[in-house]
Design a protein around this motif. Structure first.
Motif, PDB file in Angstrom:
ATOM      1  N   ARG A  14       1.846   9.855   3.801  1.00  0.00           N
ATOM      2  CA  ARG A  14       3.261   9.694   4.136  1.00  0.00           C
ATOM      3  C   ARG A  14       3.443   8.601   5.207  1.00  0.00           C
ATOM      4  NH1 ARG A  14       7.151  14.704   5.022  1.00  0.00           N
ATOM      5  NH2 ARG A  14       5.680  15.229   6.660  1.00  0.00           N
ATOM      6  N   ILE A  15       2.583   8.637   6.223  1.00  0.00           N
ATOM      7  CA  ILE A  15       2.663   7.594   7.249  1.00  0.00           C
ATOM      8  C   ILE A  15       2.482   6.227   6.619  1.00  0.00           C
ATOM      9  CG2 ILE A  15       1.496   6.619   9.264  1.00  0.00           C
ATOM     10  CD1 ILE A  15       0.958   9.482  10.187  1.00  0.00           C
ATOM     11  N   GLY A  16       1.504   6.170   5.684  1.00  0.00           N
ATOM     12  CA  GLY A  16       1.263   4.902   4.996  1.00  0.00           C
ATOM     13  C   GLY A  16       2.497   4.400   4.270  1.00  0.00           C
ATOM     14  N   ARG A  18       5.666   5.265   4.785  1.00  0.00           N
ATOM     15  CA  ARG A  18       6.731   4.889   5.733  1.00  0.00           C
ATOM     16  C   ARG A  18       6.394   3.588   6.452  1.00  0.00           C
ATOM     17  NH1 ARG A  18      10.772   9.320   7.340  1.00  0.00           N
ATOM     18  NH2 ARG A  18      11.079  10.124   5.231  1.00  0.00           N
ATOM     19  N   ALA A  19       5.090   3.403   6.757  1.00  0.00           N
ATOM     20  CA  ALA A  19       4.658   2.177   7.422  1.00  0.00           C
ATOM     21  C   ALA A  19       4.969   0.974   6.551  1.00  0.00           C
ATOM     22  CB  ALA A  19       3.164   2.230   7.730  1.00  0.00           C
TER      23      ALA A  19
ATOM     24  N   PHE B 183      10.839   7.880  12.223  1.00  0.00           N
ATOM     25  CA  PHE B 183      10.860   7.492  10.813  1.00  0.00           C
ATOM     26  C   PHE B 183       9.443   7.481  10.254  1.00  0.00           C
ATOM     27  CE2 PHE B 183      10.650   4.267   7.484  1.00  0.00           C
ATOM     28  CZ  PHE B 183      11.688   4.668   6.647  1.00  0.00           C
ATOM     29  N   LEU B 184       8.534   6.859  11.026  1.00  0.00           N
ATOM     30  CA  LEU B 184       7.151   6.763  10.580  1.00  0.00           C
ATOM     31  C   LEU B 184       6.516   8.144  10.440  1.00  0.00           C
ATOM     32  CD1 LEU B 184       6.112   3.722  12.762  1.00  0.00           C
ATOM     33  CD2 LEU B 184       6.104   3.773  10.258  1.00  0.00           C
ATOM     34  N   ILE B 306      -0.316  -2.908  11.477  1.00  0.00           N
ATOM     35  CA  ILE B 306      -0.004  -2.043  10.333  1.00  0.00           C
ATOM     36  C   ILE B 306      -1.264  -1.765   9.515  1.00  0.00           C
ATOM     37  CG2 ILE B 306       1.264  -1.910   8.145  1.00  0.00           C
ATOM     38  CD1 ILE B 306       3.536  -3.424   9.505  1.00  0.00           C
ATOM     39  N   VAL B 310      -2.719   1.900   8.872  1.00  0.00           N
ATOM     40  CA  VAL B 310      -2.784   2.485   7.534  1.00  0.00           C
ATOM     41  C   VAL B 310      -4.199   2.918   7.202  1.00  0.00           C
ATOM     42  CG1 VAL B 310      -2.502   1.966   5.074  1.00  0.00           C
ATOM     43  CG2 VAL B 310      -0.729   1.307   6.687  1.00  0.00           C
ATOM     44  N   LEU B 322       1.130   1.979  14.930  1.00  0.00           N
ATOM     45  CA  LEU B 322       2.372   1.553  14.282  1.00  0.00           C
ATOM     46  C   LEU B 322       3.503   1.421  15.295  1.00  0.00           C
ATOM     47  CD1 LEU B 322       2.360   3.666  11.004  1.00  0.00           C
ATOM     48  CD2 LEU B 322       2.214   1.184  11.185  1.00  0.00           C
TER      49      LEU B 322
END
Lengths: 639, 381
Positions: A14-16, A18-19, B183-184, B306, B310, B322
């Motif tokens: 999910r973080i990925g 959103r990122a 958000f993240l 980023i 990730v 991030l």
């Protein structure tokens, strides 16, 4: 708290996701920034480059040197003198008060000037030079320069300012310059950028004002780079302007000096000296006068009040502005008109019993007892009024006016002086237009002796005399040459009068000056070959006849005299008006004669030129006159 | 979850950590800072000692700090997050009462050798606390109202303090940075929709408050907004800065006017030319090419953050990296928008380029955190 690997993996995914969304947004913003840069730096670059140049580059005007003014012999009348100033730059001065105190110990500083400078300093940026003191002597400048290390921020500076070396002599003719004012611009909108320069000097009166377009020259400019605060960083380019044209006038400074000095004796008087052959105005005097240099430097209100409050009106150029009833000097016009119209024969006599009756009204001759039988020559010689009352009735005003206009009455002369008046030469139409009344015979009678509606300036009187002497329609001229190029002489063609008639009038004027019963006999020239011809005039300011000595100055008669010489071959014509001076033959004739003699000799004439009985008196007069002696040092003449 | 859950064995230890640093990021940061030195040298008129030299010393200090922070395991920093946030908040309260006033705002604590701006510190510690919070929070609870309220409070407390200084720029960065973190972390998109709607409402409230007793912004802030909306309305007053800034930028053209040849900056037409408006000098002297190059360097830094995040399965490390990238992005995006006339002048420096101590040190420390997360990321399995 325990977290399952599955949770961790889900969370990481999910973080990925959103990122990536955030990264996408950021990429969008970066793209927009890049697009904006492209828009500004590539597409609109020229426009912004122009704005940047406008920001940094200022145009500063360079005032051109004003044209110089010379007299007919190349003597300088108006020059651009070095103006030594003391200038202070606030940011360099450190403690301004202390520095000024030090300066005060060295040289004199005017308190008012100082206060103005201090006020200006507060208003301006610290790097702008402010004038502490103007029009300094060279000694003061040297003192400041020598003490420069002790006076931080204070520097001597030199600029140009107008100077009139002959002072009051040419105040009315040449006029003066002064700093351009809002009023000047309002009255006479002028797009010349030079006028935007603070304290730029423009002509205010006289030749300086009327020939402004020639004298001013064209602005130069320099391009300078300035920073945001307006400080000059460096000069990028320079274009020297075009200096103004030099003018040479027809006047003679020596004669002018004599004329002014001679007129000053008459309280309020004016005179015009003219060469009848080419129209050159040799001198235009108006007394009293004033020092034009005071106006250049900024006249004090006390001095100005004194000039405007003076009842002799020193600021007015009476020689061209003053319109006076010409009195008996007008009689030549009536004579000419009558002769040309064939209404009188030269030998025909008219009986003068002291007055003429018109209806119930009596028109008096100046001589109460009358002149008896008078012919044409005697009428001029003795200035018999009754003779002219008769001529006026025979000829009528319209024909008199027509003749007089040819001699310059009512004519506007386009000369570069302030407020040149046209005078008045009335006729029937004129009265109807001006007053809505019809012309009466009585008006003609008054006009015939130069009273009533007739008005003429001393310039017009001199022109009349010049035209009579030569029979040509010669036009007066004041500017001899512009930048060395001679101006044209105008009006050399004959007026179209019968030569015999002209000779008759001239003969009358000769009799005035050279025969025992002539009104100007006392003021004659006693040298063979330089004999003069003249005519006196006394014009009444009020209607009731009383003795001049009994009334205040303002109510006395104007004294007039016109003359030319030599009688045989005219070289100089003169018109003189002494305001409220009394009788023309006693108050104006001697002045006119003295001026005429000086002009003929080109300097103070020998006493032998005068009638023997007057020589002692003339000698005393000459000694008394405040004439300017030749200037010491190298002559200021044209290079 | 505790640090014991990491597969500690796969994490490098000792000086070997240096080999595992995100070296491209180090190089990019140094490159950007070098651009800063060059520009500070230029705006000082070729004087290195005025701004460039102190800036270099600070960067060296910042670099050392980054390495030091990077060497410390990331779980230590996670445990420190609450403390760091609390200290920052207390400092903000402190400057509220005892701070040094400058430019009409209370912002500094004078430490003698440098001026500390707690608001700068807060930008990073807020990211830390939020990353730690979402690391701790059960993923399923992320979007529950109560658990959404907690980070909101964490964001709003420093925001109000900063707004009170008043420092609109920092307040915007805090809200935007905090919002990005939420958000993240996966907070439901509905909340953001609501907030955006509310934001629009707030903006209209702010504008309608103007001139009333309950005016929400200071007069000068309103003027800045006016000027932003129409700089030409006041070209010599409040609009002067932005007009001159745009002229400088635009006049650079494709390749610029040459190093130290920018007339706008050399002749002092540019305001704050060594701090907030330094980008205009760069754009003037090096043109479109120079400006886009710097923009690309910045973008690369964010991209490296980023990518690092990730690939990091540790929730705290990932979110922290991030968040730092987002904050850094906000810095330069807001600054560049500001000098190009796309945003009001709010006083945000250009990161690593503008002259200024606190921002430089704090940012380098933040990148130290990102490096630590990178070095100590879970590997294998």
């Amino acid at each position: 708290m325990k977290r399952s690997p599955k949770d961790t993996a889900t969370s990481a995914r999910r973080i990925g996701r959103r990122a990536l969304v955030v990264g996408g947004l950021q990429a969008g913003v970066v793209g927009m920034l890049g697009w904006r840069m492209r828009q500004m730096q590539v597409e609109q670059a020229d426009q912004f480059r122009l704005l940047a140049e406008e920001n940094r580059i200022n145009m500063r005007l360079i005032a051109p040197a004003r044209g110089l003014i010379y007299d007919r012999n190349g003597r300088i009348l108006a020059e651009n003198a070095q103006n030594y100033r003391i200038v202070i730059v606030r940011e360099d001065a450190g403690d301004v008060d202390q520095t000024i105190a030090k300066l005060k110990q060295l040289i004199y500083l005017d308190e008012g000037e100082l206060e103005r400078a201090l006020r200006e300093m507060e208003r301006r940026s610290p790097f702008v030079p402010v004038t502490l003191s103007d029009q300094r002597a060279w000694d003061d400048i040297a003192t400041v320069a020598v003490n420069a290390p002790a006076l931080p921020g204070i520097t001597p500076d030199v600029g140009l300012t107008r100077n009139y070396p002959l002072g009051p002599d040419f105040a009315h003719v040449v006029g003066y310059v002064g700093p351009v004012s809002d009023y000047d611009l309002e009255k006479n909108p002028d797009p010349d950028p030079l006028l935007q320069i603070p304290k730029f000097q423009i002509g205010k009166t006289g030749v300086e004002a009327k020939q402004e377009h020639r004298l001013r020259g064209e602005a130069g400019s320099k391009r300078i780079e300035v920073n945001a605060a307006g400080r000059v960083m460096r000069e990028l380019g320079r274009d020297e302007g075009i200096p103004g044209a030099d003018l040479q006038l027809t006047v003679d400074q020596g004669l002018q000096n004599f004329v002014q000095a001679r007129l000053e004796l008459g309280l309020s008087a004016s005179a015009v000296v003219m060469n009848p052959q080419n129209g050159d105005l040799l001198a235009i005097g108006s007394a009293p006068s004033f020092d034009p240099n005071k106006f250049v430097r900024g006249i004090s209100s006390a001095d100005y009040g004194e000039l405007t409050g003076n009842k002799y009106r020193p600021l007015a150029n009476k020689a061209v502005q003053g319109a006076y009833p010409p009195g008996s000097t007008f009689k030549m016009m009536v004579t000419m008109a009558a002769l040309e119209a064939g209404e009188i024969r030269p030998d025909e006599t008219i009986w003068c019993g002291g007055y003429t009756k018109l209806g119930r009204r009596r028109f008096h001759c100046w001589k109460r007892g009358g002149h008896g039988h008078v012919n044409l020559k005697e009428s001029l010689q003795q200035s018999c009024d009754v003779y002219y009352y008769e001529l006026a009735q025979r000829v009528g005003i319209d024909r008199i006016a027509e003749t007089a206009r040819k001699f310059g009455f009512g004519q506007h002369f386009d000369l570069p002086m302030s407020a040149v008046s046209s005078g008045v030469m009335p006729d029937k139409n004129w009265k109807m237009e001006s007053y809505g009344q019809s012309w009466r015979v009585g008006d003609s009678l008054n006009a015939a002796i130069g009273q009533g509606y007739v008005l003429a300036t001393p310039l017009q009187l001199a022109v009349m005399c010049a035209r009579l002497s030569t029979g040509t329609a010669i036009e007066p001229r004041l500017i001899k040459s512009v930048d060395g190029v001679e101006t044209e002489i105008r009006g050399g063609e004959p007026l179209g009068f019968d030569q015999a008639n002209l000779d008759l009038v001239r003969g009358g004027m000769y009799a005035v000056s050279n025969t025992l019963r002539g009104t100007g006999y006392r003021s004659r020239i006693d040298v063979d070959g330089k004999l003069m011809a003249g005519k006196s005039g006394t014009s009444q300011v009020r209607s009731v006849v009383v003795r001049n000595e009994d009334v205040p100055w303002e109510e006395r008669d104007h004294a007039l005299f016109v003359c030319y010489a030599p009688y045989e071959a005219p070289e100089v014509a003169v018109g003189v008006v002494v305001e409220h001076g009394g009788g023309g033959s006693s108050a104006a004739a001697p002045v006119a004669r003295d001026i005429l003699l000086y002009a003929l000799h080109g300097g103070l004439p020998p006493l032998e030129s005068y009638p023997s009985s007057q020589r002692q008196m003339i000698k005393e007069l000459h000694d008394k006159l405040p004439l300017r002696r030749e200037m010491a040092g190298p002559e200021r003449s044209r290079a | 979850m505790s640090y014991l859950e990491y597969n500690v064995k796969t994490v490098p230890a000792g000086f070997r950590k240096v080999l595992y640093l995100n070296w491209p990021l180090v190089i990019l940061l140094t490159a950007v800072a070098s651009v800063g030195f060059l520009m500070l040298y230029s705006v000082a008129g070729g004087d290195i000692s005025q701004w460039a030299e102190p800036q270099m010393k600070r960067f060296a200090l910042g670099l050392a700090l980054m390495f030091a922070v990077a060497m410390v395991p990331i779980w230590f920093w996670r445990n420190m997050a609450g403390l760091a946030y609390t200290i920052s908040l207390l400092l903000l309260v402190y400057v509220e009462f005892f701070g040094v006033t400058g430019m009409g705002a209370q912002r500094w604590i004078d430490l003698g050798f440098m001026r500390l701006q707690p608001s700068e510190l807060m930008k990073i510690t807020l990211v830390m606390i939020l990353a730690a919070y979402y690391d701790w929070l059960d993923v399923k609870k992320t979007s529950r109202p109560l658990w959404v309220l907690v980070p909101l409070i964490l964001i709003m407390m420093p925001t109000f303090l900063v707004l009170n200084q008043p420092d609109l720029g920092t307040a915007i960065l805090l809200v935007a940075g905090g919002g990005a973190m939420m958000f993240l972390a996966g907070v439901s998109l509905w909340y953001f929709a609501v907030v955006i709607a509310g934001g629009i409402g707030l903006v209209s409230a702010v504008f309608s408050s103007r001139g009333t007793d309950w005016q929400l912004l200071k007069d000068y802030q309103f003027r800045r907004i006016d000027t932003f909306l129409d700089p030409a309305s006041d070209p010599l007053g409040a609009g002067y800065h932005i007009t001159q800034s745009k002229i400088a930028l635009g006049s650079g053209g494709w390749t610029g006017r040459g190093f130290m040849q920018g007339t706008q900056s050399r002749l002092n037409f540019l305001p704050e030319k060594h701090t907030d408006f330094i980008f205009t000098t760069l754009a003037e002297e090096f043109g479109f090419v120079g400006a886009v190059s710097l923009l690309s360097l910045y973008a690369l830094i964010v991209i490296f953050c980023i990518v690092s995040a990730v690939n990091n399965r540790d929730r705290f490390g990932s979110l922290l990296t991030l968040g730092i990238g987002a904050t850094f992005f906000l810095f330069f995006a807001v600054n560049m928008s500001m000098v190009m006339g796309l945003a009001p002048v709010v006083g945000v420096p250009l990161p690593l380029v503008s002259y200024g101590g606190s921002a430089m040190i704090v940012l380098m420390g933040a990148f130290g955190l990102a490096q630590s997360a990178h070095v100590h990321r879970p590997r294998g399995r």
